[in-house]
Write a protein that holds these residues in place. Structure first.
Motif, short mmCIF file in Angstrom:
data_model
loop_
_atom_site.label_atom_id
_atom_site.label_comp_id
_atom_site.label_asym_id
_atom_site.label_seq_id
_atom_site.Cartn_x
_atom_site.Cartn_y
_atom_site.Cartn_z
N LEU A 195 0.93 -1.24 -0.03
CA LEU A 195 -0.06 -0.04 0.13
C LEU A 195 0.70 1.24 0.13
CD1 LEU A 195 -2.69 -1.20 2.55
CD2 LEU A 195 -2.78 -1.04 0.08
N ASP A 196 1.95 0.96 0.59
CA ASP A 196 3.01 2.06 0.73
C ASP A 196 3.31 2.73 -0.68
OD1 ASP A 196 2.95 2.60 3.38
OD2 ASP A 196 4.80 1.42 3.75
N GLY A 197 3.53 1.60 -1.52
CA GLY A 197 3.75 2.12 -2.96
C GLY A 197 2.48 2.58 -3.79
N LEU A 198 1.55 2.75 -3.18
CA LEU A 198 0.35 3.14 -4.24
C LEU A 198 0.13 4.73 -4.08
CD1 LEU A 198 -2.24 0.43 -3.57
CD2 LEU A 198 -0.27 0.37 -5.29
N ASP A 199 -0.60 5.19 -4.98
CA ASP A 199 -1.14 6.74 -4.84
C ASP A 199 -2.52 6.75 -4.36
OD1 ASP A 199 -1.50 9.33 -5.35
OD2 ASP A 199 -2.29 8.83 -7.62
N LEU A 200 -2.16 7.26 -2.70
CA LEU A 200 -3.55 7.27 -1.87
C LEU A 200 -3.88 8.48 -1.12
CD1 LEU A 200 -2.92 3.66 -0.24
CD2 LEU A 200 -4.70 4.22 -2.21
N ASP A 201 -4.88 8.94 -1.00
CA ASP A 201 -5.02 10.28 -0.21
C ASP A 201 -4.39 10.11 1.19
OD1 ASP A 201 -7.65 9.69 1.34
OD2 ASP A 201 -7.74 8.74 -0.87
N ASP A 202 -4.44 11.18 1.96
CA ASP A 202 -3.95 11.01 3.23
C ASP A 202 -4.94 10.04 4.31
OD1 ASP A 202 -1.81 12.63 2.60
OD2 ASP A 202 -2.43 14.52 3.50
N ALA A 203 -6.17 10.16 3.98
CA ALA A 203 -6.84 9.59 4.97
C ALA A 203 -6.90 8.06 4.64
CB ALA A 203 -8.74 9.98 4.71
N THR A 204 -6.75 7.51 3.39
CA THR A 204 -6.62 6.15 3.11
C THR A 204 -5.35 5.75 3.81
OG1 THR A 204 -8.04 6.80 1.11
CG2 THR A 204 -6.78 4.51 1.28
N ARG A 205 -4.23 6.68 3.45
CA ARG A 205 -2.95 6.37 4.09
C ARG A 205 -2.75 6.02 5.51
NH1 ARG A 205 0.81 5.51 0.97
NH2 ARG A 205 0.75 6.43 -0.92
N GLN A 206 -3.77 7.01 6.49
CA GLN A 206 -3.91 6.69 7.84
C GLN A 206 -4.46 5.59 8.04
OE1 GLN A 206 -5.92 10.28 9.20
NE2 GLN A 206 -4.12 11.58 9.08
N SER B 110 -11.00 4.23 -8.58
CA SER B 110 -9.27 4.49 -8.45
C SER B 110 -8.57 3.83 -7.60
CB SER B 110 -9.38 6.13 -8.24
OG SER B 110 -9.74 6.53 -6.79
N VAL B 111 -8.97 3.32 -6.47
CA VAL B 111 -8.19 2.74 -5.07
C VAL B 111 -8.47 1.14 -5.46
CG1 VAL B 111 -8.38 2.05 -2.94
CG2 VAL B 111 -8.96 4.48 -3.63
N GLN B 112 -9.53 0.67 -6.16
CA GLN B 112 -9.50 -0.71 -6.42
C GLN B 112 -8.70 -0.91 -7.70
OE1 GLN B 112 -10.63 -3.53 -5.08
NE2 GLN B 112 -11.50 -2.17 -3.19
N ALA B 113 -8.60 0.07 -8.64
CA ALA B 113 -7.79 -0.36 -9.83
C ALA B 113 -6.44 -0.56 -9.36
CB ALA B 113 -7.79 0.80 -10.67
N GLN B 114 -5.83 0.03 -8.27
CA GLN B 114 -4.55 -0.19 -7.88
C GLN B 114 -4.35 -1.39 -6.90
OE1 GLN B 114 -2.33 3.67 -6.51
NE2 GLN B 114 -4.56 4.52 -6.44
N LEU B 115 -5.59 -2.05 -6.86
CA LEU B 115 -5.50 -3.15 -5.88
C LEU B 115 -5.52 -4.54 -6.35
CD1 LEU B 115 -7.76 -1.89 -2.80
CD2 LEU B 115 -5.32 -1.97 -2.70
N VAL B 116 -5.53 -4.48 -7.85
CA VAL B 116 -5.71 -5.87 -8.55
C VAL B 116 -4.28 -6.78 -8.03
CG1 VAL B 116 -5.66 -6.70 -10.59
CG2 VAL B 116 -6.70 -4.62 -10.39
#
Ligand code: HAM
Length: 428
Positions: free
Chosen positions: A185-196, A212-218
């Motif tokens: 998850l650290d390597g993904l483009d996530l907003d601050d709230a999701t990072r937290q 946008s998040v699901q696409a990165q979680l494949v």
């Protein structure tokens, strides 16, 4: 005129005759627990807020955003129960139930409270039927619990739901997996709230609904691929016993439950016709929960079936009513001298276990017969003054329209033998 009141927002009410369906569904869902030797527990509707914070998890929406929390007059923080498992654990520990026969098998039913944004199928007062089996990690128990939930839905007539199943690992394999997922998850483009959220509980990010998040979680690592040998074996045995029990399921390695206590076997029942609020029930193992609440190191497994959503699913499947009409007999006294006989026959029918009601007030035959039809009763018992003098009354079968003259004794015997109400006794 003073203002009228409305029920609080997001609170469904079940009124007659629909409430008979509510009771029938609850009954159908509690029956499997009774048949499997689970005992009923009546739990408090509010508990210490800290019990839920510790038991359900502070990172969950249920605890962090949805609890109805208040201070009592002594300054203690209490919360309306958002779910039943933490309360059952508290009760088992407090009353030492675990010192007796294991597993402790318990069922409960009633309202739970979550301050969610109300919509169809998502309520602030929701109803569940739940079970908890504490003190055994035998995979046969997992299969028993899942089979009971399946039977609960089947007994409600549902056929189109799906059972989703996975294993969430244990104290040995979850921490290294969690770290792996966090790194991913650290390597993904996530907003601050999701990072937290990722830092607090990375599994919860897998449940993010945004495309946008699901696409990165494949390619996200999945717990199911990182189970330790003991968890792999345990899960294999659970699935073996489910096969033996004839229960089918779909693997759901990306399933995330809304509560933090789950370990190993975890499941959800979803219904395809319910749209966004598709979960009609869910549960799983919670092997560290008892000890985290100050109790012994005992494992456990349970479920909560959503009564409200089961009713919606029944509606969506277009199923015939589960409940039978409220009364079997509608008594119609005609004329001032017939009231005594009405009191008598109603009393005798009820004593014989036959559900019955009557017309009240001075009603003519036509109006009273209309009311009899509307009541759903199978028979109308008409008490006329002239006939009464001869010791008889009229019994009309409202299904086929036939009518017969009988003495009160004959009427009670004949209807008690046919009504089937006795068999329904104790059904709620
Ligand atoms: P849960 O998945 O949070 O689990 O809730 C169980 C069921 O309650 C859901 O599948 C759903 O049908 C119903 N439900 C939940 N929230 C709402 C709502 N706002 N409106 C309508 N229905 C709702 C638990 O509560 C766990 N205590 C289950 C469990 C017992 N796990 C182990 N033991």
């Amino acid at each position: 005129m003073s203002a009228t009141f409305q029920a609080p927002k997001g609170v469904p009410e079940y009124l007659p005759p629909a409430s008979a369906e509510f009771l029938a569904v609850r009954r159908a869902q509690t029956r499997p627990a009774e048949l499997a030797g689970y005992g009923y527990v009546e739990l408090p509707v509010f508990e210490d807020t800290a019990l839920y914070a510790r038991g359900v998890g502070e990172s969950t929406d249920v605890v962090s955003k949805e609890m109805y929390t208040f201070e009592d007059r002594g300054g203690r923080s209490l919360s309306l129960r958002p779910e039943g498992t933490a309360g059952v654990m508290r009760s088992v520990i407090e009353h030492n139930l675990h010192r007796g026969q294991l597993p402790v098998k318990i069922w409960y039913a009633g309202p739970f409270f979550r301050a969610e944004r109300p919509q169809k199928g998502r309520y602030r007062q929701l109803q569940q039927v739940g079970v908890e089996a504490i003190g055994s990690d035998d995979p046969r128990l997992d299969a028993e619990v899942i089979t009971m939930a399946d039977q609960g839905f089947r007994a409600c007539g549902l056929t189109r739901y799906q059972l989703l199943l996975t294993s969430l690992g244990c104290a040995t394999c979850r921490p290294p997996y969690r770290q792996l997922l966090q790194q991913f998850l650290d390597g993904l483009d996530l907003d601050d709230a999701t990072r937290q959220r990722a830092a607090l509980n990375p599994l919860r990010v897998l449940d993010d609904k945004r495309d946008s998040v699901q696409a990165q979680l494949v390619d996200a690592p999945l717990m199911a691929d990182h189970l330790c040998t003991a968890c792999v074996e345990h899960y294999e045995r659970v699935r073996h016993f489910l096969r033996v029990a004839g229960v089918s399921w779909d693997e759901a390695p990306r399933m995330v439950r809304g509560l933090d206590y789950y370990t190993r076997t975890t499941f959800e029942f979803v219904h395809p016709l319910l749209g966004a609020q598709s979960a009609i029930g869910g549960g799983g193992r919670y092997d560290g929960l008892m000890s985290s609440l100050g109790g012994p190191e005992l494992s456990g497994i349970g479920y909560g079936l959503g009564t409200d959503r089961t009713l919606l699913a029944r509606e969506a499947e277009g199923l015939a009513p589960l409940a039978s009409p409220a009364v079997s007999v509608f008594v119609v006294p005609l004329g001032p001298g017939t009231g005594d006989m009405a009191v008598e026959v109603l009393g005798r029918l009820r004593a014989a276990g036959v559900a019955c009601t009557s017309s009240f007030g001075a009603r003519g035959l036509k109006g009273a017969m209309k009311a009899a039809d509307r009541s759903g009763a199978r028979w109308a018992v008409i008490i006329g003054e002239d006939e009464l003098a001869g010791g008889t009354l009229q019994v009309k079968d409202l299904a086929d329209g036939t009518q017969a003259s009988m003495t009160p004794d004959e009427m009670v015997d004949s209807i008690a033998a046919q009504s089937g109400d006795r068999k329904k006794e104790g059904t709620h």
